[in-house]
Design a protein around this motif. Sequence first.
Motif, mmCIF file in Angstrom:
data_model
loop_
_atom_site.group_PDB
_atom_site.id
_atom_site.type_symbol
_atom_site.label_atom_id
_atom_site.label_comp_id
_atom_site.label_asym_id
_atom_site.label_seq_id
_atom_site.Cartn_x
_atom_site.Cartn_y
_atom_site.Cartn_z
ATOM 1 N N ILE B 14 0.810 -1.229 0.000
ATOM 2 C CA ILE B 14 0.000 0.000 0.000
ATOM 3 C C ILE B 14 0.839 1.272 0.000
ATOM 4 N N SER B 15 1.792 1.382 0.921
ATOM 5 C CA SER B 15 2.493 2.671 0.992
ATOM 6 C C SER B 15 3.385 2.893 -0.224
ATOM 7 N N TYR B 20 4.220 6.030 -5.141
ATOM 8 C CA TYR B 20 4.352 6.004 -6.599
ATOM 9 C C TYR B 20 3.426 7.037 -7.232
ATOM 10 N N ILE B 21 2.196 7.072 -6.763
ATOM 11 C CA ILE B 21 1.226 8.004 -7.349
ATOM 12 C C ILE B 21 1.597 9.448 -7.027
ATOM 13 N N GLN B 22 2.063 9.658 -5.815
ATOM 14 C CA GLN B 22 2.450 11.027 -5.456
ATOM 15 C C GLN B 22 3.591 11.528 -6.325
ATOM 16 N N ARG B 23 4.486 10.598 -6.689
ATOM 17 C CA ARG B 23 5.651 10.997 -7.461
ATOM 18 C C ARG B 23 5.301 11.319 -8.903
ATOM 19 N N LEU B 24 4.156 10.905 -9.367
ATOM 20 C CA LEU B 24 3.831 11.011 -10.790
ATOM 21 C C LEU B 24 3.898 12.432 -11.305
ATOM 22 N N ASP B 25 3.443 13.372 -10.495
ATOM 23 C CA ASP B 25 3.400 14.726 -11.011
ATOM 24 C C ASP B 25 4.730 15.432 -10.861
ATOM 25 N N LYS B 26 5.712 14.737 -10.253
ATOM 26 C CA LYS B 26 6.976 15.420 -10.034
ATOM 27 C C LYS B 26 8.000 15.039 -11.099
#
Lengths: 543, 326
Positions: B14-15, B20-26
């Motif tokens: 999960i974490s 991974y998703i948080q990093r997508l926009d960076k």
Amino acid sequence: MPPKGKAAPKPKGSEANKPSSTSTSAPPPPASTTSTPSSVPSTSPSTVSERSQQRFDESRPNEAAREKSGLSSLAPAEQVAWISSQFARSSAARARLGTKAQRELWRHVNEASLPVRAPKTKPSPGSWGKDRAGQHIGGYTPARFDDRAAKRITLTALEIASRAFKDTRERARKGLLDPLSKEPVVLAENEIDQEKNRRRQMAALRRELYGQTMGQFEQDPEWDDVVPIPQDEPEMALAAIAYPASYAEAISYLRAVMQKKEYSPRCLRLTEHIISMNPAHYTVWLYRASNIFAMKLLIPDEIEWLNEVALEHLKNYQIWHHRHLLVDNYYPSIADDADKVSQFAASERAFLAAILAHDTKNYHVWSYRSYLVGKLGTWGADELAAVEAMITDDVRNNSAWSHRFFLVFSNPAHSTPGTAATDPDPAVPRDIVDRELQYAMVKTYLAPQNQSPWNYLKGVLAKGGRRLASVEAFAAEFVAGLGEGEEVEQVRSTHALDLLAEIYAEKREKEKADLALRRLAEKWDRIRVGYWEWRRKCLDVEG
Amino acid sequence: MTDQNVAEEPPLAISAHVQYIQRLDKRRDEYEYWLTEHLRLNGLYWGLTALHLLGHPEAIPRADTIDFVLSCQHENGGFGAAPGHDAHMLSTVSAVQILALLDAFDDLEKRGLGKARVGEYIANLQNKSSGTFAGDEWGEQDTRFLYGAFNALSLLGLLELVDVDKAVEHITQCANFDGGYGVSPGAESHAGQIFTCLAALTIAGKQEYVNKARLGRWLSERQVAGGGLNGRPEKKEDVCYSWWVLSSLQMIGKTNYIDKDKLVGFILRCQDTETGGISDRPGDVVDVWHTLFGLTGLSLLDYPGLEPVDEVYCLPKSTVDRVLGR
């Protein structure tokens, strides 16, 4: 300003040959060193910054000593020299002296060979800024600095020439007359080439001197009239910062021409350029189509170009929608000419064969194919032969099977439009139904566990309004010894067993149906046990 | 009895997936980020829904997201995929879904152009004679757009703006001989198209037009020996079909037609447990699309630790219940 004739003489030597006779340089100190303050180095400066510092110091003899220990610490001659230089540099101060005092002043200045001109501000290493590598230019050697200065001059000259080019072009565009020759101003072909060359050089110099990038479009005189529209940046965290430069530039030009709805050869080239970088960019394809239609370009030419792109980008679906738009636009112009239609159908068929060879089950290609059949009316033998060839190549190609069903059972020549896919259609001739059943059965032998022909078989039976039981013997060929024990029982196709279960149910042979389903659930297709158990329950309901 | 050693499957990381998703926009220094700009809003919906299902809705800042979504809206009410991109059905639907997730329809009314304008944009894309929907003024028609329209309009409470009956009629014409549905009449049955047709019929309350027996059978055949699901006969398994096929089975009440444990095992093997994300098949590169659909699949399979997902709207059940007042 002091009278020019009384300026101190410059000593002969290397420094004197320098062309840098700007107001920022003071005459170098005289050969004798009696008036030279201790802080002035006699070595040659290694950097431009050092040189300026030296010049600054040289223009202020005694200044360092005075700052350090006060005017009173200087020798009397030095004191007078320092005071004189203060007066010499300030016309306001001199104005307070009388004429006689001023003549005295200049006598002192000449005798002591004082530097009269001096830079006002102390140089700092950062005065010249930084170069593209982030290095202080003040740290350059004088030779390197001169080289840089020369390049800047070259760049300026190029920019001036470029502006002249633009002026000429503008005057030619307006149809103005050359004042000397009285002829209309004309922009020669070679002038455009020269300008392109010039901009290439400008780009190289700007990159070298300032680290600036001059984009491909900025360098192209053909695009000068278009003001690119940069990325619109909303002010929040999710917005853009870095953007690959060449792609960004192309897109900014795209926005500009799309906004003014320009349709022209250069715009077409622009779309091709962007497609080569990002064929998935949705809007550029639509704009390309607009260009083609607006300029009434030949659709077959565009299709030829599109074929190359399609082969390179097999997973892209915009390509197929673009083709769809092209065909929609093209068809009315050939609809009345049967030869042209069949020619076009043949060339499309050839290309579809080529592209399907790379990706036999590409959904977008197959759905385009079914659109094309309906559009061109190619329900006949050629198309059937083509799809048959694909099934021959790979009997497991479900797309080909699906297309065949569509071809046969939606053919307006012998089907009822609007019939549901699973309903009987009396318009379909019996021999066609027989033919399709035969075809499916023959192909089943090649790979009994392949699902496609079994689905096809059932689909044909439904269209033909025939009972499932009519193929019981065929289905039974794949099953032996059902329920007679593990060693005896053979099932070469779970689909056959499934069909038999349906046939037995249709014939109300409940126990046989249940046995078939139970064996599927227990052994032959355990992964779908939930489904088989539900089928068994349905038997109870039907009773 | 399964062939697999169940202990081989890693648990749901999960974490790692949240990060991974948080990093997508960076990844703005990556070229790929800019090449997929035309999917930006869609990608945001995929990522945000995934985060909600993972129980971390706060991992992407709410206010910024709402601002970004609204900045994609055009005068005609529709939304583009990113600021400066033309309005399109798919990004409009994603916008509505995101606003539903974030309970931000008020912001749409106050700071955006309002729900009615969005509804108008969508309704204008219906082909009044055939009942189907185009994606934009260029007219490409696809049952995905029909489903998208129904999804967004029903969330906005504006389904009556369109001719539901005509659309339903079009869907029935897309039904095929094998029990499935295709992108247009006569086109091959495909799990993705089946989902869109079935979900649209479900929203319209017209499941009676579906032959559930035939469709259920076709769907059950999607499961391959390894436990994963494919999208058409004789094609490779792919995690995204864990959604298209499974949600379809859920809609007709037949999820027992497949082996759930085997499917869970397959999805878990498709994870990248170190850097996060889920891929189409074990060992392949991850992406946010497959991450979402792997998670929705696991949610439908009642995997512990995940929020329940709504099989029709592909949003958390809690979101749909809230918006539809259920």
